[in-house]
Design a protein around this motif. Sequence first.
Motif, PDB file in Angstrom:
ATOM      1  N   GLU A 254     -44.173   9.399  19.488  1.00  0.00           N
ATOM      2  CA  GLU A 254     -43.259   8.792  20.461  1.00  0.00           C
ATOM      3  C   GLU A 254     -42.269   9.795  21.035  1.00  0.00           C
ATOM      4  O   GLU A 254     -41.849   9.670  22.181  1.00  0.00           O
ATOM      5  N   TYR A 255     -41.858  10.767  20.232  1.00  0.00           N
ATOM      6  CA  TYR A 255     -40.857  11.732  20.694  1.00  0.00           C
ATOM      7  C   TYR A 255     -40.938  12.993  19.825  1.00  0.00           C
ATOM      8  O   TYR A 255     -41.599  13.011  18.776  1.00  0.00           O
ATOM      9  N   PHE A 256     -40.281  14.058  20.270  1.00  0.00           N
ATOM     10  CA  PHE A 256     -40.423  15.384  19.659  1.00  0.00           C
ATOM     11  C   PHE A 256     -40.034  15.405  18.180  1.00  0.00           C
ATOM     12  O   PHE A 256     -40.712  16.013  17.348  1.00  0.00           O
ATOM     13  N   ALA A 257     -38.903  14.774  17.838  1.00  0.00           N
ATOM     14  CA  ALA A 257     -38.377  14.877  16.482  1.00  0.00           C
ATOM     15  C   ALA A 257     -39.194  14.106  15.446  1.00  0.00           C
ATOM     16  O   ALA A 257     -38.853  14.108  14.270  1.00  0.00           O
ATOM     17  N   ARG A 258     -40.280  13.479  15.887  1.00  0.00           N
ATOM     18  CA  ARG A 258     -41.180  12.831  14.935  1.00  0.00           C
ATOM     19  C   ARG A 258     -41.938  13.855  14.086  1.00  0.00           C
ATOM     20  O   ARG A 258     -42.528  13.497  13.066  1.00  0.00           O
ATOM     21  N   VAL A 259     -41.906  15.118  14.516  1.00  0.00           N
ATOM     22  CA  VAL A 259     -42.581  16.173  13.746  1.00  0.00           C
ATOM     23  C   VAL A 259     -41.563  17.268  13.428  1.00  0.00           C
ATOM     24  O   VAL A 259     -40.544  17.396  14.112  1.00  0.00           O
ATOM     25  N   PRO A 260     -41.799  18.063  12.407  1.00  0.00           N
ATOM     26  CA  PRO A 260     -40.860  19.131  12.060  1.00  0.00           C
ATOM     27  C   PRO A 260     -40.755  20.186  13.161  1.00  0.00           C
ATOM     28  O   PRO A 260     -41.668  20.354  13.976  1.00  0.00           O
ATOM     29  N   GLU A 261     -39.644  20.897  13.184  1.00  0.00           N
ATOM     30  CA  GLU A 261     -39.464  21.986  14.150  1.00  0.00           C
ATOM     31  C   GLU A 261     -40.579  23.011  14.005  1.00  0.00           C
ATOM     32  O   GLU A 261     -40.951  23.405  12.908  1.00  0.00           O
TER      33      GLU A 261
END
Length: 299
Positions: A254-261
């Motif tokens: 759904e959005y970038f922060a759903r996965v680790p940096e």
Amino acid sequence: MENYLSKKIIALITDFGTRDAYAAVMKAVLLKANPALSIIDITHEVNPFNIESVSFLLYSSWDYFPQNTIFLSVVDPGVGSERNILLAEQKGKILIAPDNGSVTLLYNKKDNFRVWTPSLKALSLIPAPESSTFHGRDIFAPLAGLISLQGIETVAGEAASPVLLNTLKPVLDKKIHTIRGRIIHIDSFGNCISSISAEDFPETRKTGKSGNAGKTEGSEDTEITEKKGKDKKTAKLKTAVIKTESTEIKGIEEYFARVPEGKALSYFGSTGFLEIAVNMGNASEILKIKAGDGISVYY
């Protein structure tokens, strides 16, 4: 005070860059034709000759501009040749562009998108081109100025069937549960935008038995069916596998922060198209993805 809805806006998109004078000269020609114009730069940084990118940028910008906007698109690798010039209109907005496929997404996805070539009379009202390599200055900008003053009705000629890019139409194979498209634009963050939009992804349709013919749209059974359909589609998105020539990603987030940096992800971006990114990174560079690469979704 001038009526807001009567104010004419020129929305410019080119591959001229800002290092040279080309974009500024076009603006000067526009303002000489109609000093009351407001000019907005969509971008002058389209990768040279990338028609797929132009089509995406026009489509993703279109709905956010008010009526009376004239979109002026000059990414024109065929300049000086016999390629046509197109005029288009949809819901009070106008587009002027070379007939090279740049209208593809608008033409395919927008209702009542009407297309013409300029009339010979209109072309006779602008000075003869000074150059065969700068039609943005010599033809497109004067036509836009003329339309801003007299309206498209006085400039439009015969209805036209525009050149359309087949590469912008994803291929769906329901038998093997696959959608194939291509990367059509890399944005300034390095996010890789594909030709596959959310609406291309198979929807779980409502189903019902013949004995349910009397059920209404707002009935409890319908609501349960819709919820099950959404749940199934969400499950498909979570288990989908996205492949390019250089990478493979599982799931649509759904959005970038759903996965680790630093981790890659896929998601439907703000324009509704499937994108590949790296959280806090440049996906194009890290994953070695470029415009024109193929992309497949397995669901």
